[in-house]
Write a protein that holds these residues in place. Structure first.
Motif, PDB file in Angstrom:
ATOM      1  N   HIS A 112       0.826  -1.212   0.000  1.00  0.00           N
ATOM      2  CA  HIS A 112       0.000   0.000   0.000  1.00  0.00           C
ATOM      3  C   HIS A 112       0.864   1.268   0.000  1.00  0.00           C
ATOM      4  O   HIS A 112       0.545   2.247  -0.697  1.00  0.00           O
ATOM      5  CB  HIS A 112      -0.904  -0.034   1.232  1.00  0.00           C
ATOM      6  CG  HIS A 112      -1.789   1.151   1.390  1.00  0.00           C
ATOM      7  ND1 HIS A 112      -2.977   1.286   0.708  1.00  0.00           N
ATOM      8  CD2 HIS A 112      -1.667   2.267   2.142  1.00  0.00           C
ATOM      9  CE1 HIS A 112      -3.538   2.435   1.043  1.00  0.00           C
ATOM     10  NE2 HIS A 112      -2.767   3.053   1.916  1.00  0.00           N
ATOM     11  N   HIS A 116       1.204   4.518  -2.552  1.00  0.00           N
ATOM     12  CA  HIS A 116       1.179   5.967  -2.301  1.00  0.00           C
ATOM     13  C   HIS A 116       2.331   6.659  -3.035  1.00  0.00           C
ATOM     14  O   HIS A 116       2.141   7.706  -3.662  1.00  0.00           O
ATOM     15  CB  HIS A 116       1.266   6.250  -0.799  1.00  0.00           C
ATOM     16  CG  HIS A 116      -0.065   6.211  -0.102  1.00  0.00           C
ATOM     17  ND1 HIS A 116      -1.124   7.018  -0.503  1.00  0.00           N
ATOM     18  CD2 HIS A 116      -0.516   5.483   0.944  1.00  0.00           C
ATOM     19  CE1 HIS A 116      -2.168   6.772   0.289  1.00  0.00           C
ATOM     20  NE2 HIS A 116      -1.827   5.849   1.164  1.00  0.00           N
ATOM     21  N   ASP A 301      -6.327   7.321  -0.204  1.00  0.00           N
ATOM     22  CA  ASP A 301      -6.328   5.938  -0.683  1.00  0.00           C
ATOM     23  C   ASP A 301      -7.133   5.793  -1.972  1.00  0.00           C
ATOM     24  O   ASP A 301      -8.267   6.266  -2.070  1.00  0.00           O
ATOM     25  CB  ASP A 301      -6.907   5.013   0.397  1.00  0.00           C
ATOM     26  CG  ASP A 301      -5.947   4.857   1.563  1.00  0.00           C
ATOM     27  OD1 ASP A 301      -4.805   5.366   1.468  1.00  0.00           O
ATOM     28  OD2 ASP A 301      -6.336   4.234   2.570  1.00  0.00           O
TER      29      ASP A 301
HETATM   30 ZN   LIG Z   1      -3.078   4.948   2.627  1.00  0.00          ZN
END
Ligand SMILES: [Zn+2]
Lengths: 339, 232
Positions: A112, A116, A301
Motif C-alpha cells: 500500500h 502511495h 487511498d
Molecule cells: Zn493509505
C-alpha cells in the motif's frame, strides 16, 4: 495495451481502478465508507470488512464499464497485500486471486505504501534517484529510491504518524472524523501564534516525533478551558499545522541536502494538506530539485496508485503465487521479496 | 451444471466439483487460520485433477454463514470474484444446513458452531429428505436455551460442528438424548454443499450476502451507548 485492474481495500475506502501501462487512468473508482464509520468516531475494522464485501463487485463492474473494457481487455489483477486492517485486506486479496485465477491472468501483490509513492508516476515520468516524504494516518517516513521498487528507509516516526496527530487534534477541537481535511480548512482562518514545540530530535536524525506536539495541544486547550475561556480553535489548528509542517519540511530538506536526489516526491493522505504542499514547493525551488506531489484525490487511498506500483512488477514478470495472503504489517522492503 | 462448492465458514476449508449429482472431486483441509492461503490453490487442484477449466464452470455454491466472520468473507469474496469473472450465478447456503446435510441419514441433527461470548450458532433439522427440514430456526443462542429446546424431542439428537464439545460439556443434567457425530462428520463438507445447491435457487453473485446472525461488537456497543444516553 497492458491494462491492470487494481483493487484496494486496506482501510475504509473500497477502491478499484483500471490503468494502462502503469500510467494512463482508464477508470478510478472510490467508494468511501466515511459516513458509516463517522457514527463510531473512527474506523471499525469489522464494519469496514462487511462494507468492502458488499461494495467491491459493483465497483469493479463500474470500472470496467467506464474503461469500456470487458475481461479480455484486462491483462493482470493487482491488489493491496498490506499494510492495513487484515480483515479488510482479505476481501480485496480473495477477490483479486479469484478473478485472476478464473481469467488465467497474473495476480500482483502490492504494498500500500509503495502505491502511495507510485501515485506520483501517474502524473508522468519521474527521474531517479528520488527522496519521498510519505505522510499518512499510519505512516511518516522518508524514503530514498535509486530505481523502481528499491526502497531505502531514511527515517520514520518514533511515535505518532503525522496523520494520526491530525486526527487526534481534530478530536481535541471537536472537528469530527476524518480530522486532516477539517484541521486544514479551519487553519486557514487562524494564525500560527501559539508557538507549539517542534521536535527535531538529535543532530542528523531523519526520524520524526509528534506525540509531544499532540500533548502540547491537549494541555494548551485544557488550560484555557480551565480558566473558563474559549479556545480559539482556528489559531490552535493553524499553530498545530504550522508545527507539523515545519518538522516535516525541515527533515525533508535535510534528506535532500544529504542525498542530492534528482526528484523530491510527497505521498500519502497528509500530502493533500495545502500548507505542506506550499512549503514543499518552496523547498524544491530553493534546493533546485524537481518536485512531484500527486493531485489531492490521488494522495488519499485509491486503486490507481496500486496499479501504478504494480506496473514495474508486471513489466518484469514478477507475479505473485496464488498462495499469497494479506499481511497487515507488510514492510516496504518486502515488495521485492514476495515475488 | 458443473458446480464449484466452497466452504470456508469454519476451521474446515472444503471445495468440491460436482455435476448433476455426481461428485467429480473434493478436497478438504482442516488447517485453522490458513483459508486465505489454501483456498485458491485447493480450487486450482480440483481443476488440475479433473482436467477441467475455470471457463467450464456453470454454477457456484458457497456457505453464507453463520461461522467465523473472516472465514465466511474469504469464501464469499472468492465466490463473488469467480462469479464476476466467469459471468455465472451462485447459491448461498446456510453453514448449519450444510453441516446437517453432511451428516445425512434419517435423524434429528443439531449443528452447533462456537459463537464465543457464551453462545453457539445453532438450529435443529430433521434429515433424511432431499433438504434438511428446519425444526428450530437458526440463531445465536445460549447453550442452556438450546438444551431446553432439545429436551422437548424424544429420541436421539445428533450434534455436529465445532461447538459440539461445548454443548456436551454443559449437558450433564439434560434429559435430551444427545449423540456426538463421528469425527469425520463433525465438520461440513463441500460435497454436501454442492448437493444442496442443486435444489436451491441461485442468485447473481453481487446479491450474495453473508448471514452473520450477529451484529458487530461496535454496533452492539453503539446501540447500548445510544440507549443509555451517556457518553463514555
Ligand atoms: Zn493509505
Amino acid at each position: 495495451m497492458a491494462n491492470i485492474l487494481a483493487i484496494e481495500t486496506s482501510c475504509d475506502e473500497t477502491a478499484v481502478a483500471i490503468v494502462a501501462r502503469g500510467r494512463e487512468i482508464l477508470s478510478n473508482q472510490v467508494a468511501s465508507q466515511i459516513e458509516t464509520h463517522a457514527r463510531f468516531g473512527g474506523v471499525v475494522p469489522e464494519i469496514a470488512s462487511r462494507q468492502h464485501l458488499l461494495a467491491l463487485n459493483p465497483l469493479i463492474r463500474t470500472a470496467l464499464a467506464e474503461a469500456g473494457l470487458d475481461w479480455d481487455g484486462i491483462d493482470a489483477v493487482a491488489v493491496t497485500q498490506g499494510p492495513g486492517l487484515v480483515g479488510a485486506l482479505l476481501i480485496g486479496v480473495s477477490a483479486a486471486k479469484a478473478i485472476a485465477w478464473a481469467l488465467g491472468k497474473p495476480v500482483l501483490a502490492v504494498n500500500h505504501m509503495a502505491g502511495h509513492i507510485y501515485a506520483n508516476m501517474l502524473a508522468g515520468p519521474v527521474r531517479f534517484p528520488l527522496v519521498c516524504l510519505v505522510v499518512s494516518g499510519g505512516h511518516t517516513e522518508l524514503i530514498y529510491m535509486e530505481r523502481d521498487l528499491d526502497f531505502r528507509l531514511l527515517g520514520q516516526t518514533r511515535d505518532d504518524a503525522a496523520g494520526e496527530a491530525f486526527d487526534k487534534v481534530a478530536r481535541i477541537l471537536d472537528l469530527g472524523y476524518p480530522g486532516g481535511p477539517a484541521v486544514d480548512r479551519l487553519a486557514r482562518q487562524g494564525s500560527d501564534v501559539l508557538d507549539f514545540p517542534r521536535a527535531l530530535l538529535e543532530e542528523g536524525s531523519l526520524d520524526f516525533s509528534f506525540s509531544g506536539l499532540k500533548t502540547a495541544v491537549l494541555n494548551y486547550c485544557h488550560n484555557v478551558r480551565q480558566r473558563g475561556q474559549e479556545v480559539n480553535k482556528a489559531d490552535v489548528a493553524a499553530s498545530f499545522q504550522a508545527a507539523v509542517v515545519d518538522v516535516l519540511v525541515q527533515k525533508t530538506a535535510q534528506a535532500v541536502r544529504q542525498l542530492r536526489p534528482a526528484t523530491l516526491l510527497a505521498a500519502g493522505g497528509v500530502a493533500a494538506n495545502s500548507r505542506l504542499r506550499a512549503a514543499l514547493a518552496e523547498l524544491a525551488r530553493q534546493e533546485n530539485v524537481a518536485l512531484g506531489i500527486p493531485p489531492p484525490e490521488l494522495c488519499t487511498d485509491n486503486a490507481a496508485m496500486i496499479a501504478a506500483a504494480a506496473w514495474p512488477l508486471f513489466a518484469s514478470n514478477r507475479h505473485s503465487p496464488l498462495s499469497f495472503t494479506a499481511v497487515p504489517d507488510l514492510d516496504l522492503a518486502a515488495v521485492v521479496e514476495n515475488c | 451444471m458443473l458446480t464449484l462448492a466452497v466452504d470456508t465458514a469454519t476451521d474446515v476449508c472444503s471445495v468440491a466439483l460436482a455435476r448433476e449429482g455426481r461428485l467429480l472431486a473434493e478436497l478438504t483441509a482442516r488447517i485453522p487460520h490458513a483459508h486465505s492461503e489454501r483456498l485458491i490453490p485447493l480450487i486450482d487442484n480440483l481443476f488440475r485433477e479433473t482436467g477441467l477449466a475455470p471457463a467450464d464452470l456453470e454454477l457456484l455454491a458457497v456457505t453464507r454463514g453463520p461461522g467465523s466472520f473472516t472465514g465466511l468473507r474469504i469464501g464469499m469474496a472468492t465466490v463473488k470474484g469467480l462469479g464476476l469473472a466467469l459471468g455465472i450465478e451462485a447459491v448461498g447456503v446456510s453453514t448449519l444446513q450444510v453441516l446437517a446435510h453432511s451428516f445425512g441419514g434419517e435423524a434429528l441433527v443439531c449443528p452447533v458452531l462456537n459463537a464465543r461470548r457464551d453462545q453457539v450458532y445453532t438450529g435443529l433439522f430433521r434429515c433424511g429428505g432431499s433438504l434438511p427440514e428446519v425444526l428450530w430456526a437458526e440463531r445465536a443462542a445460549a447453550v442452556e436455551d438450546l438444551l431446553a429446546v432439545l429436551e422437548q424431542y424424544s429420541g436421539p439428537v445428533w450434534l455436529c460442528g465445532d461447538g459440539t464439545g461445548l454443548v456436551l460439556a454443559r449437558a450433564a443434567e439434560t434429559r435430551a438424548q444427545l449423540r456426538q457425530a463421528p469425527l469425520h462428520l463433525l465438520g461440513g463438507r463441500a460435497a454436501a454443499l454442492a448437493d444442496l445447491a442443486r435444489r436451491l435457487p441461485s442468485v447473481p453473485v453481487d446479491q450474495l450476502t453473508p448471514i452473520y446472525l450477529r451484529e458487530s461488537q461496535a454496533e452492539i456497543q453503539l446501540r447500548r451507548r445510544e440507549a443509555g444516553g451517556h457518553e463514555s
